[in-house]
Design a protein around this motif. Structure first.
Motif, short mmCIF file in Angstrom:
data_model
loop_
_atom_site.label_atom_id
_atom_site.label_comp_id
_atom_site.label_asym_id
_atom_site.label_seq_id
_atom_site.Cartn_x
_atom_site.Cartn_y
_atom_site.Cartn_z
N GLN A 1 56.23 63.79 18.12
CA GLN A 1 55.19 63.53 17.11
C GLN A 1 54.46 64.79 16.69
O GLN A 1 54.10 64.95 15.53
N MET B 1 38.29 66.48 23.48
CA MET B 1 38.33 67.20 22.20
C MET B 1 37.39 68.41 22.23
O MET B 1 37.68 69.43 21.59
N ARG B 2 36.29 68.29 22.95
CA ARG B 2 35.36 69.42 23.02
C ARG B 2 35.96 70.56 23.81
O ARG B 2 35.89 71.72 23.41
N MET C 1 53.58 53.09 16.69
CA MET C 1 53.81 54.47 16.24
C MET C 1 54.87 54.55 15.14
O MET C 1 54.87 55.48 14.36
N LYS D 1 46.34 66.83 21.11
CA LYS D 1 46.53 65.69 20.22
C LYS D 1 46.46 64.42 21.06
O LYS D 1 47.30 64.16 21.93
N VAL D 2 45.44 63.62 20.78
CA VAL D 2 45.21 62.38 21.52
C VAL D 2 45.88 61.22 20.78
O VAL D 2 45.70 61.06 19.57
N HIS D 3 46.65 60.43 21.51
CA HIS D 3 47.28 59.23 20.95
C HIS D 3 46.90 58.05 21.83
O HIS D 3 47.16 58.07 23.04
N LEU D 4 46.29 57.04 21.23
CA LEU D 4 45.88 55.85 22.00
C LEU D 4 46.46 54.61 21.35
O LEU D 4 46.62 54.56 20.13
N PRO E 1 40.36 71.84 21.71
CA PRO E 1 40.53 71.48 20.28
C PRO E 1 41.99 71.32 19.88
O PRO E 1 42.27 70.72 18.84
N GLN E 2 42.92 71.85 20.67
CA GLN E 2 44.33 71.79 20.29
C GLN E 2 45.05 70.54 20.82
O GLN E 2 46.21 70.32 20.49
N VAL F 1 37.40 60.71 25.24
CA VAL F 1 38.13 61.41 24.16
C VAL F 1 37.28 62.56 23.61
O VAL F 1 37.78 63.67 23.38
N ILE F 2 36.00 62.31 23.45
CA ILE F 2 35.10 63.35 22.94
C ILE F 2 35.08 64.55 23.87
O ILE F 2 35.16 65.70 23.43
N SER G 1 59.57 63.36 13.89
CA SER G 1 59.28 62.64 15.13
C SER G 1 60.33 61.57 15.37
O SER G 1 61.05 61.15 14.46
N CYS H 1 58.19 72.81 16.55
CA CYS H 1 57.06 73.43 15.84
C CYS H 1 56.36 74.47 16.70
O CYS H 1 55.44 75.13 16.22
#
Lengths: 387, 387
Positions: A281, A335-336, A15, A342-345, A339-340, A331-332, A287, A307
């Motif tokens: 982040q 996200m569906r 990161m 934030k995915v971190h992998l 929508p807000q 993940v899909i 961050s 923020c």
């Protein structure tokens, strides 16, 4: 533009790379293997071992600053690099207080900072004395090498304590004892400090642990007086300044009921970006990863304004079993539904309990952010929704 | 997790990599050289030429999706890759409308979308007819290959126009003519669309150009009625849907005074992340680079809510001379004066006019964000403050 060498190949280094790319800072990483989390995403990967001086010397050669994604580089080697003229941040004289819990307790107590009662344990007798002094409220800790709940024991009886101490000392494990804190919750006060002394404190967060592993961070810490929040931030600044920390410092705190309301004492220190700071982040102007790079380069630090009214981070720790549903499908689905989010992998293969990623959610309220982040993380871990 | 292959080694690919790292999406890039902006920061760099089919085939082998940081890959090659079973986004049948301005004008006009009057120019006579029809309000354009003000001419007289056309056609440059728009300002309406038809529109921004090169983007576009803003966003969605665009689409617009108030017409289309969308990195929940990756993977799109009342982006274009002050010193000065400025640099050596980076600033008002961003960019370019 400067070159930063990062020792360590985990998600923290990964990161940092994200932020380095945008800043135009050149990077290299010393990694144990090509498939390590950070090694996947650095352009300049040096394979090697951070306990081998020659490997360290090779990766730092010509770098403007050297930093770490863990605290396990032998201090004598870090010092040799400094003697070579290399800028290593944080420096061993600060790092020692993140590495050795007993030295840390002594130093913080000397400075008048709040820590639980503690004692060195070099014999069973030492432990028994401490047991009696604290009425059996004893936590044993390895002074070095512990992390994520490893190296911490809570003996239930005086006899169990004595047996445990005998066994651990028999294994040459340096030990200390600490009074158990009847804490109401855990907090994390994070700051960054550069070599010139510029310091910035992020808003203090509430962290929730599971088996000693951070699982949730809530920013800002809810239900906290402005006075206490400020006190936590000032405490973290004092630690950073007092120990001469450069880079990001996490001061993990216990909050407990004092005689005149909530009080805090220091639980742990980490001198690097920290899990309880991942929310920055997406929740802060700067961050912790960008700030860490700026600090170790002795650049001016960035603004730490939030923020959003509330940001929640939830780790996606590897579940007991890895679901058949591929990670991308999980993940899909998240996200569906959200929508807000934030995915971190981190590019890691599944292992139970492993830190594989996290989600950050900004919202108008903590409750809303928490509900969404928990549900999203649950799906990424289990391929099922929470309810 | 999926693998995305990016064709093209500029800053757009570089900034996709930033987002790919956090999403855990694996990436590779086809780059012309190791030192290219994106090649510096991808773990998997394939050196090659995007006009050589074998190089394209090598980099896309096994990738789950292929996308671009420019529109110059020969469409027949993109089609061959698709015929091989590769997912290429956006597809040639959409890309053609970003590549060929005449085809684009015809298609948009057919769809009832607002474009300036235009005509194919295959002879001097064609140009003269158009000159007379428009009262000399003529802009000549190469139908293909133009960018950043290249490939656009504004002849001052009928004779100059005729001579220019003769010369350009003599060079086998395919030409069109377009009526000059007496625009009051330029806008950019950006959307992303995935293959499944999910579409999200960012708030429309005002863009300011200098010699045909984007210099500033202001989000949201100030002094604009909600009605017109919505109309611009709907227009961009119609273009994305009408042309079957996948990924990010920028619809650059002219705003001009119509009979009943401000009107817009389409200036240019770009089917990739776009300079006028860089503000989304720090000003939106989902940046254009993350959204582009999600779109080309046919993942659900992210929220496009703004993070601040106003965000301004200013490019740091290479000045006529490169100041003696090293870039890192300039960045330090900006960070010291403006802790809230987000600096983005592309790892490029100085060339006059070259897009070398940008700054983003969030603030409560456009005026405040603009003043700070202009001053910060001025320093990064010139090593002097604006005033």
């Amino acid at each position: 533009m400067p070159v930063v060498a990062v020792i360590g190949d985990g998600q923290l280094a990964r990161m940092m790379q994200t932020e380095a790319i945008e800043l135009g800072v050149e990077t290299r990483v010393l990694a144990s293997n090509d498939d390590a989390s950070a090694a996947q995403v650095f352009g300049d990967v040096r394979l090697g071992d951070y306990t081998v001086l020659e490997h360290l010397r090779a990766v730092v050669d010509g770098a403007d600053a050297v930093t770490f994604d863990h605290e396990h580089v032998p201090n004598e080697y870090a010092q040799l690099l400094i003697d070579d003229g290399v800028t290593v941040e944080p420096r061993p004289e600060a790092l020692i207080y993140a590495q050795d819990k007993l030295e840390q307790r002594k130093r913080l107590a000397e400075a008048g900072l709040p820590v639980p009662a503690f004692a060195a344990v070099e014999s069973v007798a030492d432990a028994e004395v401490f047991w009696d002094e604290t009425g059996g409220q004893v936590c044993l800790k390895a002074t070095r090498g512990g992390y994520d709940g490893h190296g911490v024991w809570f003996p239930a009886t005086r006899e169990e304590c004595a047996e445990l101490v005998e066994e651990l000392l028999g294994r040459d494990l340096p030990l200390m004892a600490e009074q158990k804190v009847a804490f109401t919750r855990e907090l994390s006060a994070m700051v960054a400090r550069n070599r010139s002394g510029d310091v910035r404190a992020w808003p203090v967060v509430e962290s929730r642990q599971d088996g000693g592993i951070c699982r949730v961070a809530i920013a800002p810490a809810p239900n906290m007086s402005a006075e206490l929040a400020e006190r936590c931030e000032e405490l973290a600044v004092r630690v950073a300044e007092g120990l001469g920390v450069t880079g990001v410092l996490a001061v993990e705190l216990f909050e407990f009921e004092g005689e005149n309301g909530p009080e805090v004492s220091v639980n742990e220190l980490a001198m690097r970006p920290h899990n309880t700071g991942h929310w920055t982040q997406d929740g802060c102007v700067t961050s912790q990863f960008e700030q860490h790079l700026r600090a170790v380069l002795d650049w001016p630090l960035g603004a730490v304004d939030r923020c959003a009214p509330a940001t929640v981070m939830v780790n996606t720790l590897g579940g007991e079993e890895d679901p058949d549903t591929p990670m991308s499908e999980r993940v899909i689905a998240v996200m569906r539904k959200y929508p807000q989010v934030k995915v971190h992998l981190y590019g890691k293969d599944h292992r139970p309990g492993r830190k594989m990623g996290h989600v950050n959610v900004n919202a108008d309220t903590v409750d809303e952010a928490l509900a969404i982040a928990e549900d999203a993380a649950h799906y990424i871990i289990n391929a099922t929704w929470k309810d």
